[in-house]
Motif scaffolding. Structure first.
Motif, PDB file in Angstrom:
ATOM      1  N   GLN A 195      10.625  41.782  33.630  1.00 48.18           N
ATOM      2  CA  GLN A 195      10.684  41.996  35.067  1.00 48.18           C
ATOM      3  C   GLN A 195      10.778  43.589  35.046  1.00 48.18           C
ATOM      4  O   GLN A 195      11.471  44.411  34.625  1.00 48.18           O
ATOM      5  CB  GLN A 195      12.307  41.802  35.256  1.00 48.18           C
ATOM      6  CG  GLN A 195      12.769  41.954  36.667  1.00 48.18           C
ATOM      7  CD  GLN A 195      11.926  41.174  37.729  1.00 48.18           C
ATOM      8  OE1 GLN A 195      11.932  39.890  37.440  1.00 48.18           O
ATOM      9  NE2 GLN A 195      11.393  41.569  38.686  1.00 48.18           N
ATOM     10  N   LYS A 196       9.907  43.940  36.349  1.00 47.79           N
ATOM     11  CA  LYS A 196       9.368  45.277  36.485  1.00 47.79           C
ATOM     12  C   LYS A 196      10.580  45.785  37.465  1.00 47.79           C
ATOM     13  O   LYS A 196      10.875  45.079  38.540  1.00 47.79           O
ATOM     14  CB  LYS A 196       8.119  45.346  37.037  1.00 47.79           C
ATOM     15  CG  LYS A 196       6.915  45.116  36.040  1.00 47.79           C
ATOM     16  CD  LYS A 196       5.816  45.136  36.496  1.00 47.79           C
ATOM     17  CE  LYS A 196       4.576  44.746  35.659  1.00 47.79           C
ATOM     18  NZ  LYS A 196       3.363  44.965  35.882  1.00 47.79           N
ATOM     19  N   PHE A 197      10.905  47.045  37.290  1.00 45.14           N
ATOM     20  CA  PHE A 197      11.841  47.597  38.070  1.00 45.14           C
ATOM     21  C   PHE A 197      13.087  46.856  38.518  1.00 45.14           C
ATOM     22  O   PHE A 197      13.558  46.536  39.504  1.00 45.14           O
ATOM     23  CB  PHE A 197      10.946  47.939  39.767  1.00 45.14           C
ATOM     24  CG  PHE A 197       9.701  48.831  39.669  1.00 45.14           C
ATOM     25  CD1 PHE A 197       9.875  50.127  39.590  1.00 45.14           C
ATOM     26  CD2 PHE A 197       8.716  47.865  39.805  1.00 45.14           C
ATOM     27  CE1 PHE A 197       8.486  50.700  39.231  1.00 45.14           C
ATOM     28  CE2 PHE A 197       7.597  48.668  39.694  1.00 45.14           C
ATOM     29  CZ  PHE A 197       7.389  49.907  39.658  1.00 45.14           C
ATOM     30  N   ARG A 198      13.791  46.560  37.226  1.00 46.98           N
ATOM     31  CA  ARG A 198      14.841  45.633  37.363  1.00 46.98           C
ATOM     32  C   ARG A 198      16.029  46.250  38.290  1.00 46.98           C
ATOM     33  O   ARG A 198      16.774  45.704  39.135  1.00 46.98           O
ATOM     34  CB  ARG A 198      15.480  45.555  35.847  1.00 46.98           C
ATOM     35  CG  ARG A 198      16.637  44.638  35.935  1.00 46.98           C
ATOM     36  CD  ARG A 198      16.962  44.333  34.439  1.00 46.98           C
ATOM     37  NE  ARG A 198      15.784  43.671  33.735  1.00 46.98           N
ATOM     38  CZ  ARG A 198      15.890  42.832  32.887  1.00 46.98           C
ATOM     39  NH1 ARG A 198      16.923  42.098  32.695  1.00 46.98           N
ATOM     40  NH2 ARG A 198      14.910  42.174  32.217  1.00 46.98           N
ATOM     41  N   GLU A 199      16.170  47.654  38.068  1.00 45.52           N
ATOM     42  CA  GLU A 199      17.491  48.315  38.625  1.00 45.52           C
ATOM     43  C   GLU A 199      17.310  48.269  40.177  1.00 45.52           C
ATOM     44  O   GLU A 199      18.172  47.859  40.911  1.00 45.52           O
ATOM     45  CB  GLU A 199      17.667  49.685  38.433  1.00 45.52           C
ATOM     46  CG  GLU A 199      18.150  49.611  36.744  1.00 45.52           C
ATOM     47  CD  GLU A 199      17.209  49.604  35.607  1.00 45.52           C
ATOM     48  OE1 GLU A 199      15.930  49.632  36.121  1.00 45.52           O
ATOM     49  OE2 GLU A 199      17.387  49.657  34.464  1.00 45.52           O
ATOM     50  N   LEU A 200      16.105  48.490  40.626  1.00 41.88           N
ATOM     51  CA  LEU A 200      15.586  48.586  42.096  1.00 41.88           C
ATOM     52  C   LEU A 200      15.711  47.053  42.499  1.00 41.88           C
ATOM     53  O   LEU A 200      16.176  46.909  43.664  1.00 41.88           O
ATOM     54  CB  LEU A 200      14.318  49.228  42.155  1.00 41.88           C
ATOM     55  CG  LEU A 200      13.777  49.348  43.728  1.00 41.88           C
ATOM     56  CD1 LEU A 200      14.687  50.164  44.763  1.00 41.88           C
ATOM     57  CD2 LEU A 200      12.629  49.794  43.880  1.00 41.88           C
ATOM     58  N   TYR A 201      15.460  46.352  41.761  1.00 43.05           N
ATOM     59  CA  TYR A 201      15.588  44.819  42.190  1.00 43.05           C
ATOM     60  C   TYR A 201      16.889  44.489  42.317  1.00 43.05           C
ATOM     61  O   TYR A 201      17.131  43.613  43.377  1.00 43.05           O
ATOM     62  CB  TYR A 201      14.475  44.049  41.127  1.00 43.05           C
ATOM     63  CG  TYR A 201      14.430  42.703  41.432  1.00 43.05           C
ATOM     64  CD1 TYR A 201      13.951  42.226  42.875  1.00 43.05           C
ATOM     65  CD2 TYR A 201      14.680  41.428  40.614  1.00 43.05           C
ATOM     66  CE1 TYR A 201      13.781  40.749  42.952  1.00 43.05           C
ATOM     67  CE2 TYR A 201      14.161  40.338  40.958  1.00 43.05           C
ATOM     68  CZ  TYR A 201      13.890  39.693  42.028  1.00 43.05           C
ATOM     69  OH  TYR A 201      13.629  38.565  42.473  1.00 43.05           O
ATOM     70  N   LYS A 202      17.788  44.635  41.515  1.00 49.37           N
ATOM     71  CA  LYS A 202      19.051  44.337  41.552  1.00 49.37           C
ATOM     72  C   LYS A 202      19.772  44.925  42.912  1.00 49.37           C
ATOM     73  O   LYS A 202      20.425  44.385  43.357  1.00 49.37           O
ATOM     74  CB  LYS A 202      19.693  44.665  40.334  1.00 49.37           C
ATOM     75  CG  LYS A 202      19.313  43.976  39.000  1.00 49.37           C
ATOM     76  CD  LYS A 202      20.090  42.586  39.084  1.00 49.37           C
ATOM     77  CE  LYS A 202      19.633  41.951  37.752  1.00 49.37           C
ATOM     78  NZ  LYS A 202      20.310  40.410  37.834  1.00 49.37           N
ATOM     79  N   ILE A 203      19.319  46.025  43.178  1.00 44.49           N
ATOM     80  CA  ILE A 203      19.943  46.896  44.420  1.00 44.49           C
ATOM     81  C   ILE A 203      19.449  46.306  45.779  1.00 44.49           C
ATOM     82  O   ILE A 203      20.212  45.981  46.386  1.00 44.49           O
ATOM     83  CB  ILE A 203      19.623  48.315  44.296  1.00 44.49           C
ATOM     84  CG1 ILE A 203      20.236  49.121  43.163  1.00 44.49           C
ATOM     85  CG2 ILE A 203      20.061  48.979  45.609  1.00 44.49           C
ATOM     86  CD1 ILE A 203      19.826  50.521  43.214  1.00 44.49           C
ATOM     87  N   GLY A 204      18.232  45.542  45.596  1.00 41.46           N
ATOM     88  CA  GLY A 204      17.917  45.068  46.797  1.00 41.46           C
ATOM     89  C   GLY A 204      18.371  43.608  46.896  1.00 41.46           C
ATOM     90  O   GLY A 204      18.839  43.189  48.120  1.00 41.46           O
ATOM     91  N   ILE A 205      18.423  42.879  45.705  1.00 45.18           N
ATOM     92  CA  ILE A 205      19.142  41.653  45.665  1.00 45.18           C
ATOM     93  C   ILE A 205      20.694  41.817  46.520  1.00 45.18           C
ATOM     94  O   ILE A 205      21.333  40.971  47.327  1.00 45.18           O
ATOM     95  CB  ILE A 205      19.228  40.693  44.509  1.00 45.18           C
ATOM     96  CG1 ILE A 205      17.735  40.527  44.420  1.00 45.18           C
ATOM     97  CG2 ILE A 205      20.215  39.749  44.493  1.00 45.18           C
ATOM     98  CD1 ILE A 205      17.803  39.965  42.759  1.00 45.18           C
ATOM     99  N   THR A 206      21.307  42.947  46.000  1.00 41.24           N
ATOM    100  CA  THR A 206      22.770  43.098  46.409  1.00 41.24           C
ATOM    101  C   THR A 206      22.745  43.415  48.075  1.00 41.24           C
ATOM    102  O   THR A 206      23.690  42.790  48.897  1.00 41.24           O
ATOM    103  CB  THR A 206      23.382  44.360  45.743  1.00 41.24           C
ATOM    104  OG1 THR A 206      23.200  44.156  44.222  1.00 41.24           O
ATOM    105  CG2 THR A 206      24.705  44.629  46.079  1.00 41.24           C
ATOM    106  N   CYS A 207      21.885  44.308  48.662  1.00 44.37           N
ATOM    107  CA  CYS A 207      21.827  44.467  49.881  1.00 44.37           C
ATOM    108  C   CYS A 207      21.427  43.305  50.642  1.00 44.37           C
ATOM    109  O   CYS A 207      22.093  42.826  51.761  1.00 44.37           O
ATOM    110  CB  CYS A 207      20.601  45.595  50.305  1.00 44.37           C
ATOM    111  SG  CYS A 207      20.990  47.177  49.285  1.00 44.37           S
TER     112      CYS A 207
END
Length: 218
Positions: free
Chosen positions: A121-133
């Motif tokens: 998974q690329k950009f996992r941290e940014l991906y997790k923040i996007g899912i939270t929002c």
């Protein structure tokens, strides 16, 4: 919680309990406050605008508005995110992605599908923040839609069917019984007060009529 990240130590479990006791009510209050402010601009003012400006029936405008708002919410928070998840997640198809969106936004959270857990998974941290929002905005949108449908006149009538109706005759009987008890208690108190007054009065010796006659003759 999805269940894929859990506390293992005793201290972590205790902190999770304390944090949940404080965090869950605070989150509910926050969501309620946000929804009450959003629904004024999203639901009530548009319905009143079309009702006053164009002269349409308020009930018809409210029904059409609720249907349109529900369709927009389903499209923006279920269909489009499901298509995006089906592209970003290698092992998910559209049905599984839609299933994840529904399970998450309905606050079920089974945890059988969790995005961003792949090894590549690329950009996992940014991906997790996007899912939270996405989840936070999705919950607010769902609550706004539910509140909009709950304000419909037809649903208010339907909810009244489940209300417990009070029997007026029974209420009147209870009121009359209460009044009778209060009157009887007042009369009993008055009688007792009279008895006490009589008991406290000094004794007066009454003279016989013969003694009065003899005194007059003298």
């Amino acid at each position: 919680g999805y269940g894929h990240t859990v506390p293992l130590s005793d201290g972590g479990k205790a902190f999770c309990i304390i944090y949940s006791v404080i965090g869950i009510p605070f989150t509910l209050l926050f969501l309620t406050a946000v929804v009450q402010r959003i629904i004024v601009y999203v639901t009530r003012r548009p319905v009143l605008y079309f009702h006053i400006r164009w002269g349409f029936s308020k009930q018809i405008v409210a029904i059409i508005h609720a249907i349109i708002l529900g369709f927009i919410t389903v499209s923006c928070f279920f269909l489009i995110p499901a298509a995006i998840f089906s592209v970003l997640e290698d092992d998910w198809n559209f049905l599984e992605s839609f299933y994840f969106c529904f399970i998450s936004l309905s606050t079920i959270g089974l945890g059988d599908y969790v995005p961003g857990e792949g090894y590549n998974q690329k950009f996992r941290e940014l991906y997790k923040i996007g899912i939270t929002c996405y989840l936070l905005l999705g919950l607010i949108a769902m609550l706004v839609v539910l509140e909009t449908f709950c304000e419909l006149h037809e649903l208010k009538k339907f909810r009244k069917l489940f209300y417990v109706k009070k029997d007026k005759e029974e209420d009147q009987v209870h009121i009359m019984e209460h009044d009778q008890l209060s009157f009887s208690s007042i009369s009993d108190q008055a009688a007792s007060m009279k008895d006490d007054q009589k008991a406290n009065e000094p004794f007066v010796t009454s003279q016989s009529p013969t003694s009065n006659d003899s005194s007059l003759n003298n």
